[in-house]
Design a protein around this motif. Structure first.
Motif, PDB file in Angstrom:
ATOM      1  N   THR A   9       0.838  -1.196   0.000  1.00  0.00           N
ATOM      2  CA  THR A   9       0.000   0.000   0.000  1.00  0.00           C
ATOM      3  C   THR A   9       0.870   1.243   0.000  1.00  0.00           C
ATOM      4  OG1 THR A   9      -1.702  -1.188   1.221  1.00  0.00           O
ATOM      5  CG2 THR A   9      -1.868   1.190   1.189  1.00  0.00           C
ATOM      6  N   ILE A  10       0.492   2.206  -0.829  1.00  0.00           N
ATOM      7  CA  ILE A  10       1.278   3.430  -0.982  1.00  0.00           C
ATOM      8  C   ILE A  10       0.369   4.652  -0.955  1.00  0.00           C
ATOM      9  CG2 ILE A  10       3.077   2.272  -2.333  1.00  0.00           C
ATOM     10  CD1 ILE A  10       1.769   3.462  -4.849  1.00  0.00           C
ATOM     11  N   PRO A  11       0.928   5.847  -0.706  1.00  0.00           N
ATOM     12  CA  PRO A  11       0.121   7.065  -0.855  1.00  0.00           C
ATOM     13  C   PRO A  11      -0.355   7.188  -2.301  1.00  0.00           C
ATOM     14  CG  PRO A  11       2.178   7.524   0.322  1.00  0.00           C
ATOM     15  CD  PRO A  11       2.290   6.135  -0.223  1.00  0.00           C
ATOM     16  N   ARG A  12      -1.600   7.606  -2.493  1.00  0.00           N
ATOM     17  CA  ARG A  12      -2.156   7.675  -3.852  1.00  0.00           C
ATOM     18  C   ARG A  12      -1.310   8.524  -4.793  1.00  0.00           C
ATOM     19  NH1 ARG A  12      -7.243   7.403  -0.922  1.00  0.00           N
ATOM     20  NH2 ARG A  12      -6.950   9.570  -0.349  1.00  0.00           N
ATOM     21  N   LYS A  13      -0.737   9.604  -4.271  1.00  0.00           N
ATOM     22  CA  LYS A  13       0.033  10.502  -5.139  1.00  0.00           C
ATOM     23  C   LYS A  13       1.329   9.859  -5.638  1.00  0.00           C
ATOM     24  CE  LYS A  13       2.364  12.707  -1.188  1.00  0.00           C
ATOM     25  NZ  LYS A  13       2.587  13.984  -0.469  1.00  0.00           N
ATOM     26  N   LYS A  14       1.685   8.689  -5.073  1.00  0.00           N
ATOM     27  CA  LYS A  14       2.900   7.990  -5.498  1.00  0.00           C
ATOM     28  C   LYS A  14       2.610   6.864  -6.489  1.00  0.00           C
ATOM     29  CE  LYS A  14       5.690  10.258  -2.672  1.00  0.00           C
ATOM     30  NZ  LYS A  14       6.818  11.106  -3.154  1.00  0.00           N
ATOM     31  N   LEU A  15       1.346   6.700  -6.906  1.00  0.00           N
ATOM     32  CA  LEU A  15       0.991   5.591  -7.795  1.00  0.00           C
ATOM     33  C   LEU A  15       1.821   5.591  -9.068  1.00  0.00           C
ATOM     34  CD1 LEU A  15      -2.913   5.367  -7.552  1.00  0.00           C
ATOM     35  CD2 LEU A  15      -1.289   3.522  -7.119  1.00  0.00           C
ATOM     36  N   ALA A  16       1.900   6.738  -9.731  1.00  0.00           N
ATOM     37  CA  ALA A  16       2.628   6.806 -10.994  1.00  0.00           C
ATOM     38  C   ALA A  16       4.101   6.450 -10.798  1.00  0.00           C
ATOM     39  CB  ALA A  16       2.484   8.205 -11.590  1.00  0.00           C
ATOM     40  N   GLN A  17       4.701   6.962  -9.733  1.00  0.00           N
ATOM     41  CA  GLN A  17       6.118   6.687  -9.460  1.00  0.00           C
ATOM     42  C   GLN A  17       6.360   5.201  -9.242  1.00  0.00           C
ATOM     43  OE1 GLN A  17       7.714   8.930  -6.148  1.00  0.00           O
ATOM     44  NE2 GLN A  17       9.427   7.500  -5.864  1.00  0.00           N
ATOM     45  N   VAL A  18       5.481   4.556  -8.480  1.00  0.00           N
ATOM     46  CA  VAL A  18       5.671   3.137  -8.180  1.00  0.00           C
ATOM     47  C   VAL A  18       5.418   2.278  -9.416  1.00  0.00           C
ATOM     48  CG1 VAL A  18       4.799   1.208  -6.821  1.00  0.00           C
ATOM     49  CG2 VAL A  18       5.220   3.412  -5.720  1.00  0.00           C
ATOM     50  N   LEU A  19       4.411   2.616 -10.211  1.00  0.00           N
ATOM     51  CA  LEU A  19       4.151   1.854 -11.431  1.00  0.00           C
ATOM     52  C   LEU A  19       5.331   1.946 -12.393  1.00  0.00           C
ATOM     53  CD1 LEU A  19       0.393   2.728 -12.024  1.00  0.00           C
ATOM     54  CD2 LEU A  19       1.338   0.511 -11.358  1.00  0.00           C
ATOM     55  N   THR A  20       5.932   3.119 -12.476  1.00  0.00           N
ATOM     56  CA  THR A  20       7.131   3.277 -13.310  1.00  0.00           C
ATOM     57  C   THR A  20       8.276   2.437 -12.755  1.00  0.00           C
ATOM     58  OG1 THR A  20       6.476   5.534 -13.916  1.00  0.00           O
ATOM     59  CG2 THR A  20       8.795   4.942 -14.235  1.00  0.00           C
ATOM     60  N   GLY A  21       8.411   2.417 -11.433  1.00  0.00           N
ATOM     61  CA  GLY A  21       9.443   1.602 -10.798  1.00  0.00           C
ATOM     62  C   GLY A  21       9.263   0.124 -11.071  1.00  0.00           C
ATOM     63  N   ILE A  22       7.994  -0.340 -11.052  1.00  0.00           N
ATOM     64  CA  ILE A  22       7.720  -1.752 -11.325  1.00  0.00           C
ATOM     65  C   ILE A  22       8.084  -2.097 -12.768  1.00  0.00           C
ATOM     66  CG2 ILE A  22       5.872  -3.469 -11.547  1.00  0.00           C
ATOM     67  CD1 ILE A  22       4.529  -2.167  -9.127  1.00  0.00           C
ATOM     68  N   GLU A  23       7.831  -1.175 -13.695  1.00  0.00           N
ATOM     69  CA  GLU A  23       8.218  -1.393 -15.095  1.00  0.00           C
ATOM     70  C   GLU A  23       9.724  -1.592 -15.213  1.00  0.00           C
ATOM     71  OE1 GLU A  23       6.830   1.760 -17.546  1.00  0.00           O
ATOM     72  OE2 GLU A  23       4.780   1.002 -17.674  1.00  0.00           O
ATOM     73  N   GLU A  24      10.488  -0.799 -14.477  1.00  0.00           N
ATOM     74  CA  GLU A  24      11.954  -0.936 -14.495  1.00  0.00           C
ATOM     75  C   GLU A  24      12.381  -2.271 -13.899  1.00  0.00           C
ATOM     76  OE1 GLU A  24      13.344   2.477 -12.389  1.00  0.00           O
ATOM     77  OE2 GLU A  24      12.747   3.899 -13.954  1.00  0.00           O
ATOM     78  N   MET A  25      11.677  -2.708 -12.851  1.00  0.00           N
ATOM     79  CA  MET A  25      12.011  -3.987 -12.214  1.00  0.00           C
ATOM     80  C   MET A  25      11.738  -5.162 -13.152  1.00  0.00           C
ATOM     81  SD  MET A  25      10.500  -3.475  -8.352  1.00  0.00           S
ATOM     82  CE  MET A  25      10.762  -1.949  -7.470  1.00  0.00           C
ATOM     83  N   GLU A  26      10.749  -5.047 -14.024  1.00  0.00           N
ATOM     84  CA  GLU A  26      10.492  -6.113 -14.989  1.00  0.00           C
ATOM     85  C   GLU A  26      11.742  -6.402 -15.813  1.00  0.00           C
ATOM     86  OE1 GLU A  26       6.325  -6.483 -16.831  1.00  0.00           O
ATOM     87  OE2 GLU A  26       6.544  -4.321 -16.511  1.00  0.00           O
TER      88      GLU A  26
END
Length: 492
Positions: free
Chosen positions: A350-367
Motif C-alpha cells: 500500500t502506498i500514498p495515492r500521489k505515489k501511484l505513478a512513481q511506483v508503477l514506473t518503478g515496477i516497469e523498471e524492475m520487470e
C-alpha cells in the motif's frame, strides 16, 4: 518450499490426546487426509500438517487449545485457505484448527443492521442471508464467494468497495475469541463503544496469533438503490495513476476505484468478456452508488475529472448486468493470469495515492531487472497494489527471481511512505519485508502484544513478526541506499 518429514511418534501422541476429547471425525492424522491442508493460496510454500482438527462448536475449539497447551503443540488457525501470504501454512510439529464446520449464521437483526455469524461462514453468504431485508455486508474481497469471515478478520480483508465502506476492521463490531489459556473473551461491543482498551482493532488483522475466533458480529449496510460504473481508458499508466489522485482531490469518494494495466486487461478480457478497452495502456473502474439522483451527479462529476486528467475514452454502464460484467473482469484477474503464465506470484503493498505513478514506473523498471513480466491490478483509490508477477516454476531459478521481484516492490512501497501489506497479511511471504519496514523496538512491541495474549507462543508462531535473528540474516543480504538495516544487531 519442500515438505519436511513429520515425527510419527509425536503425531500419534497428540492425535490420541485430541481423540480423547473430540469426536473421531474431528481429528485427521492420516497424511492423505491432511494433504489438502498443506498450503493456502500461496501454493509455492507447502508443509504437510501433523494433525488437522475440525471442531464443530466452541467447546471443541477450547478442548483443542487445552490439549495443545498441555503438550506444548503449536497451532495454526485456518479458514477457507484462500489467503495469499502463507498465513495458514502448517507447522511441522503443529496442529491445524480448521473453522470450516463453524459455519452457522446465528442471527440477522435487520433493525440493528447487524449479523452474528460463526467464523466459517462465507463472506458472500452474509449478504445472501440479509438480502431479503435490503441489507448487505460491504467488504468484498475478490475471493468472497469462498473466503470466510474468520479469515477476513485474521487478515483485515478489504475488497473493491473498501474505499467508501472500509476494511473488515471498520465493519466488525464484536468478536468472540478462544484464548490459548482455554478461556472465552469478547472484544468490542454491539453498542457504539466498549469499555476499556480498543483491543478489537488490535485483534483484527493479527493473523491468528492472538486467539481463535468463534463468533463475529458484523455491521450491515443498506443496499444502494442504484449504482453505475465508469470505465475510463488512458494511453499511459502514469496518466492513469495521476487520475486516481485527481478524483480523490476533487472531493469524490467513489464506491470503488480500481485500476488495471494493459497486460491485466488483455489477460482478463478473453476470459471474462467484460467489455474492456484492450487498446488502452490502463483503465480505471470508478463506481458511484446511492439514489438515482446522487449517482447521476457523481458520474457526471467523475467524468469531468477523468477527462481533465487525460482519459482517452469513457464508457458508463447502462444496466446492472453491464455493471456486474465490468466488475467481473476485475474480480477474475487472478484466475485469468493462468491464461498467459504457468504461475503467478501476487504481491500486496500500500502506498500514498500521489505515489501511484512513481511506483508503477518503478515496477516497469524492475520487470527488466528481474527478467519477468508483471501485471498490475489493484485498489487504486486506497493505493493498495496487487502486482501479479508472472513466472514458470518449472524453469530453474524463476520462482526465486519472482520472490526477489516481490521483495523489491515492497521495499519501494516502504521507500515512498507506504506499507508492505494492505489486506493480504504478512504470513510467511512478507516476514523478511517486516525487517525493511520496522525497527527492532517496533518489532519488540509487536512481540510484547503477542505475549500478552499468548504466553507460551503457540498460536501461529514464526509468522508475521520476524525474530531478531531473522532480521539480522536478512540484513546481511539486503542493502538499501548503501546502509544495512538493523545495524545494531549482530552479524554472523
Amino acid at each position: 518450499m519442500s515438505a519436511i518429514p513429520i515425527d510419527t511418534g509425536r503425531r500419534e501422541q497428540v492425535a490420541a490426546a485430541l481423540r480423547a476429547r473430540l469426536p473421531e471425525r474431528s481429528v485427521l492424522s492420516d497424511p492423505e487426509d491432511t494433504r489438502p491442508y498443506e498450503c493456502d493460496g500461496l501454493a509455492a510454500y507447502r508443509q504437510l500438517p501433523m494433525i488437522v482438527t475440525l471442531p464443530s462448536n466452541e467447546d471443541e475449539v477450547l478442548a483443542i487449545l487445552n490439549v495443545c497447551r498441555e503438550l506444548n503443540v503449536p497451532i495454526v488457525p485456518r479458514g477457507a485457505g484462500t489467503g495469499l501470504s502463507g498465513g495458514a501454512l502448517p507447522i511441522l510439529d503443529g496442529v491445524v484448527i480448521s473453522t470450516a464446520r463453524l459455519n452457522r449464521i446465528v442471527r440477522v437483526d435487520a433493525y440493528a443492521r447487524t449479523a452474528i455469524v460463526q467464523p466459517g461462514v462465507r463472506n458472500l453468504a452474509i449478504s445472501e442471508a440479509c438480502a431479503q431485508y435490503g441489507l448487505y455486508y460491504a467488504p468484498d474481497p475478490s475471493s468472497q464467494i469462498a473466503c470466510t469471515i474468520g479469515g477476513n478478520v485474521a487478515e483485515n480483508s478489504g475488497g473493491v468497495h473498501c474505499l467508501k465502506y472500509g476494511l473488515t476492521v471498520h465493519n466488525v463490531l464484536r468478536v468472540r475469541v478462544a484464548t490459548i489459556d482455554g478461556e472465552i473473551i469478547e472484544l468490542g461491543s454491539e453498542a457504539l463503544d466498549a469499555p476499556g482498551l480498543d483491543l478489537l482493532a488490535v485483534f483484527i488483522g493479527s493473523e491468528g496469533m492472538l486467539g481463535i475466533v468463534t463468533e463475529v458480529t458484523v455491521k450491515l449496510v443498506p443496499k444502494p438503490a442504484t449504482a453505475q460504473v465508469i470505465m475510463a481508458s488512458f494511453d499511459d499508466v502514469v496518466t492513469g495513476g495521476d487520475a486516481v489522485a485527481s478524483v480523490i482531490a476533487a472531493g469524490i469518494i467513489p464506491a470503488g476505484l480500481e485500476m488495471m494495466d494493459r497486460m491485466s486487461v488483455r489477460m482478463v478480457e478473453p476470459f471474462v468478456k467484460a467489455g474492456y478497452d484492450t487498446d488502452a495502456a490502463a483503465i480505471l473502474l470508478c463506481e458511484a452508488d446511492g439514489t438515482a439522483l446522487e449517482v447521476a451527479e457523481e458520474i457526471e462529476r467523475m467524468t469531468r475529472v477523468l477527462r481533465s486528467a487525460g482519459a482517452t475514452a469513457i464508457a458508463v454502464s447502462q444496466s446492472e448486468a453491464e455493471r456486474m460484467r465490468f466488475w467481473s473482469g476485475r474480480k477474475n484477474a487472478f484466475p485469468a493470469a493462468g491464461r498467459i503464465s504457468p504461475d503467478y506470484y501476487c504481491m500486496d503493498g500500500t502506498i500514498p495515492r500521489k505515489k501511484l505513478a512513481q511506483v508503477l514506473t518503478g515496477i516497469e523498471e524492475m520487470e527488466r531487472t528481474f527478467g519477468l513480466r508483471c501485471s498490475n491490478v489493484f485498489h487504486a483509490g486506497d493505493g493498495n497494489l496487487h502486482p501479479l508477477i508472472l513466472f514458470d516454476a518449472n524453469q530453474p531459478g524463476e520462482f526465486e527471481r519472482a520472490e526477489a521481484f516481490g521483495a523489491a516492490i515492497l521495499a519501494l512501497c516502504v521507500e515512498v511512505g507506504g506499507t508492505i501489506t494492505g489486506e493480504h497479511g504478512v504470513g510467511m511471504e512478507k516476514i523478511n519485508s517486516m525487517c525493511v519496514q520496522f525497527g527492532r523496538k517496533e518489532l519488540d512491541m509487536f512481540l510484547a502484544v503477542k505475549r500478552a495474549f499468548d504466553v507460551p507462543m503457540l498460536l501461529n508462531p514464526d509468522k508475521a513478526i520476524p525474530t531478531p535473528h531473522r532480521c539480522a540474516e536478512f540484513g546481511k543480504m539486503h542493502v538499501t541506499k548503501g546502509a544495512l538495516p538493523f545495524a545494531d544487531l549482530p552479524r554472523f
